[in-house]
Design a protein around this motif. Structure first.
Motif, PDB file in Angstrom:
ATOM      1  N   VAL A   9       0.926  -1.275   0.211  1.00 34.56           N
ATOM      2  CA  VAL A   9      -0.070  -0.010  -0.015  1.00 34.56           C
ATOM      3  C   VAL A   9       1.046   1.163  -0.114  1.00 34.56           C
ATOM      4  CG1 VAL A   9      -1.567   1.381   1.416  1.00 34.56           C
ATOM      5  CG2 VAL A   9      -2.072  -1.035   1.068  1.00 34.56           C
ATOM      6  N   LEU A  10       1.818   1.491   0.719  1.00 34.36           N
ATOM      7  CA  LEU A  10       2.827   2.443   0.972  1.00 34.36           C
ATOM      8  C   LEU A  10       3.520   2.564  -0.328  1.00 34.36           C
ATOM      9  CD1 LEU A  10       3.826   2.234   4.704  1.00 34.36           C
ATOM     10  CD2 LEU A  10       1.960   3.831   3.749  1.00 34.36           C
ATOM     11  N   ALA A  11       4.016   1.305  -0.871  1.00 36.48           N
ATOM     12  CA  ALA A  11       4.517   1.737  -2.179  1.00 36.48           C
ATOM     13  C   ALA A  11       3.704   2.177  -3.201  1.00 36.48           C
ATOM     14  CB  ALA A  11       5.380   0.255  -2.434  1.00 36.48           C
ATOM     15  N   VAL A  12       2.665   1.744  -3.344  1.00 34.54           N
ATOM     16  CA  VAL A  12       1.704   2.248  -4.494  1.00 34.54           C
ATOM     17  C   VAL A  12       1.353   3.758  -4.020  1.00 34.54           C
ATOM     18  CG1 VAL A  12      -0.634   2.228  -5.246  1.00 34.54           C
ATOM     19  CG2 VAL A  12       0.630   0.183  -4.954  1.00 34.54           C
ATOM     20  N   ILE A  13       1.100   4.071  -2.960  1.00 27.87           N
ATOM     21  CA  ILE A  13       1.028   5.786  -2.790  1.00 27.87           C
ATOM     22  C   ILE A  13       2.388   6.296  -2.808  1.00 27.87           C
ATOM     23  CG2 ILE A  13       0.659   7.406  -0.673  1.00 27.87           C
ATOM     24  CD1 ILE A  13      -1.157   4.938   0.738  1.00 27.87           C
ATOM     25  N   ARG A  14       3.504   6.028  -2.737  1.00 27.39           N
ATOM     26  CA  ARG A  14       4.720   6.754  -3.113  1.00 27.39           C
ATOM     27  C   ARG A  14       5.130   6.275  -4.462  1.00 27.39           C
ATOM     28  NH1 ARG A  14       7.439   4.211   0.595  1.00 27.39           N
ATOM     29  NH2 ARG A  14       7.969   2.402  -0.921  1.00 27.39           N
ATOM     30  N   ASP A  15       4.987   5.259  -5.099  1.00 22.73           N
ATOM     31  CA  ASP A  15       5.724   5.344  -6.278  1.00 22.73           C
ATOM     32  C   ASP A  15       4.614   5.357  -7.671  1.00 22.73           C
ATOM     33  OD1 ASP A  15       7.821   4.720  -4.963  1.00 22.73           O
ATOM     34  OD2 ASP A  15       7.533   2.292  -5.080  1.00 22.73           O
ATOM     35  N   VAL A  16       3.285   4.885  -7.250  1.00 23.03           N
ATOM     36  CA  VAL A  16       2.290   5.163  -8.575  1.00 23.03           C
ATOM     37  C   VAL A  16       1.728   6.286  -8.477  1.00 23.03           C
ATOM     38  CG1 VAL A  16       0.459   3.927  -9.489  1.00 23.03           C
ATOM     39  CG2 VAL A  16       2.171   2.555  -8.479  1.00 23.03           C
ATOM     40  N   ILE A  17       1.263   6.566  -7.141  1.00 23.86           N
ATOM     41  CA  ILE A  17       0.181   7.523  -6.985  1.00 23.86           C
ATOM     42  C   ILE A  17       1.022   9.001  -6.681  1.00 23.86           C
ATOM     43  CG2 ILE A  17      -1.679   8.875  -5.606  1.00 23.86           C
ATOM     44  CD1 ILE A  17      -2.355   5.956  -5.071  1.00 23.86           C
ATOM     45  N   ALA A  42      -7.201   8.870  -6.088  1.00 22.54           N
ATOM     46  CA  ALA A  42      -6.017   8.316  -5.560  1.00 22.54           C
ATOM     47  C   ALA A  42      -6.612   7.259  -4.981  1.00 22.54           C
ATOM     48  CB  ALA A  42      -5.037   9.238  -4.579  1.00 22.54           C
ATOM     49  N   MET A  43      -7.528   7.176  -4.191  1.00 18.08           N
ATOM     50  CA  MET A  43      -7.915   5.845  -3.536  1.00 18.08           C
ATOM     51  C   MET A  43      -8.398   4.888  -4.545  1.00 18.08           C
ATOM     52  SD  MET A  43      -8.171   4.785  -0.524  1.00 18.08           S
ATOM     53  CE  MET A  43      -9.280   3.493   0.439  1.00 18.08           C
ATOM     54  N   ILE A  44      -8.817   5.284  -5.570  1.00 14.42           N
ATOM     55  CA  ILE A  44      -9.680   4.423  -6.555  1.00 14.42           C
ATOM     56  C   ILE A  44      -8.132   3.671  -7.175  1.00 14.42           C
ATOM     57  CG2 ILE A  44     -10.366   4.021  -9.005  1.00 14.42           C
ATOM     58  CD1 ILE A  44     -12.615   6.194  -7.935  1.00 14.42           C
ATOM     59  N   GLU A  45      -7.454   4.376  -7.318  1.00 21.52           N
ATOM     60  CA  GLU A  45      -6.128   3.832  -8.079  1.00 21.52           C
ATOM     61  C   GLU A  45      -5.139   2.978  -7.098  1.00 21.52           C
ATOM     62  OE1 GLU A  45      -2.960   2.732 -10.528  1.00 21.52           O
ATOM     63  OE2 GLU A  45      -4.754   4.278 -11.122  1.00 21.52           O
ATOM     64  N   LEU A  46      -5.508   3.121  -5.804  1.00 14.49           N
ATOM     65  CA  LEU A  46      -4.804   2.308  -4.850  1.00 14.49           C
ATOM     66  C   LEU A  46      -5.612   0.936  -5.018  1.00 14.49           C
ATOM     67  CD1 LEU A  46      -2.853   1.676  -2.337  1.00 14.49           C
ATOM     68  CD2 LEU A  46      -4.405   2.901  -0.950  1.00 14.49           C
ATOM     69  N   LEU A  47      -6.856   0.951  -4.838  1.00 13.37           N
ATOM     70  CA  LEU A  47      -7.673  -0.219  -4.742  1.00 13.37           C
ATOM     71  C   LEU A  47      -7.510  -1.096  -6.073  1.00 13.37           C
ATOM     72  CD1 LEU A  47     -10.881   1.180  -3.181  1.00 13.37           C
ATOM     73  CD2 LEU A  47      -9.264   0.022  -2.044  1.00 13.37           C
ATOM     74  N   LEU A  48      -7.437  -0.278  -7.140  1.00  9.59           N
ATOM     75  CA  LEU A  48      -7.254  -1.220  -8.398  1.00  9.59           C
ATOM     76  C   LEU A  48      -5.784  -1.974  -8.258  1.00  9.59           C
ATOM     77  CD1 LEU A  48      -8.432   1.363 -11.094  1.00  9.59           C
ATOM     78  CD2 LEU A  48      -9.610  -0.983 -10.277  1.00  9.59           C
ATOM     79  N   GLN A  49      -4.817  -1.344  -7.826  1.00 12.74           N
ATOM     80  CA  GLN A  49      -3.341  -1.760  -7.560  1.00 12.74           C
ATOM     81  C   GLN A  49      -3.622  -3.040  -6.629  1.00 12.74           C
ATOM     82  OE1 GLN A  49      -0.467  -1.094  -9.083  1.00 12.74           O
ATOM     83  NE2 GLN A  49      -1.526   0.632 -10.416  1.00 12.74           N
ATOM     84  N   LEU A  50      -4.298  -2.907  -5.510  1.00 17.61           N
ATOM     85  CA  LEU A  50      -4.478  -3.737  -4.547  1.00 17.61           C
ATOM     86  C   LEU A  50      -5.088  -5.090  -5.205  1.00 17.61           C
ATOM     87  CD1 LEU A  50      -5.375  -1.743  -1.592  1.00 17.61           C
ATOM     88  CD2 LEU A  50      -3.354  -3.268  -1.625  1.00 17.61           C
ATOM     89  N   GLU A  51      -6.392  -4.734  -5.760  1.00 19.36           N
ATOM     90  CA  GLU A  51      -6.963  -5.979  -6.370  1.00 19.36           C
ATOM     91  C   GLU A  51      -6.013  -6.767  -7.656  1.00 19.36           C
ATOM     92  OE1 GLU A  51     -11.473  -4.249  -6.205  1.00 19.36           O
ATOM     93  OE2 GLU A  51     -10.555  -3.803  -8.133  1.00 19.36           O
ATOM     94  N   GLY A  52      -5.227  -6.131  -8.276  1.00 19.74           N
ATOM     95  CA  GLY A  52      -4.602  -6.493  -9.207  1.00 19.74           C
ATOM     96  C   GLY A  52      -3.434  -7.500  -8.713  1.00 19.74           C
ATOM     97  N   GLU A  53      -2.728  -6.945  -7.664  1.00 22.70           N
ATOM     98  CA  GLU A  53      -1.608  -7.217  -7.115  1.00 22.70           C
ATOM     99  C   GLU A  53      -1.977  -8.884  -6.292  1.00 22.70           C
ATOM    100  OE1 GLU A  53       2.420  -8.036  -5.501  1.00 22.70           O
ATOM    101  OE2 GLU A  53       1.534  -6.954  -7.108  1.00 22.70           O
TER     102      GLU A  53
END
Length: 90
Positions: A9-17, A42-53
């Protein structure tokens, strides 16, 4: 599983968002204002990343901002979904 999910989660917030992760971020850190500053897109992007991972579905009602307010709560929802999916696979 929690630490791995939290780190992702923190990596996505830092590196993707591309948002800074404040020093001292812990389970009680708010996802929104006064914390990680995640807005709805940003929350939607995070959730999509989590669902994919993690190959899980995170229904909107499970991640409602009224009930999931902190990093720890979000991580717990994802871990619970991962556990449910893993259990269903057996």
């Amino acid at each position: 599983m929690q630490e791995e999910t939290r780190d992702f989660v923190l990596a996505v917030i830092r590196d993707v968002i591309n948002l800074p992760v404040p020093e001292g971020t812990d389970a009680d850190t708010p996802l929104g204002p006064e914390g990680l500053e995640l807005e709805s897109l940003a929350m939607i992007e995070l959730l999509l990343q989590l669902e994919g991972e993690y190959d899980v579905e995170l229904p909107e009602e499970d991640v409602d901002p009224e009930t999931v307010r902190t990093l720890g709560q979000l991580v717990q929802v994802v871990v619970d979904r991962r556990t449910a999916v893993a259990g269903a696979g057996h």
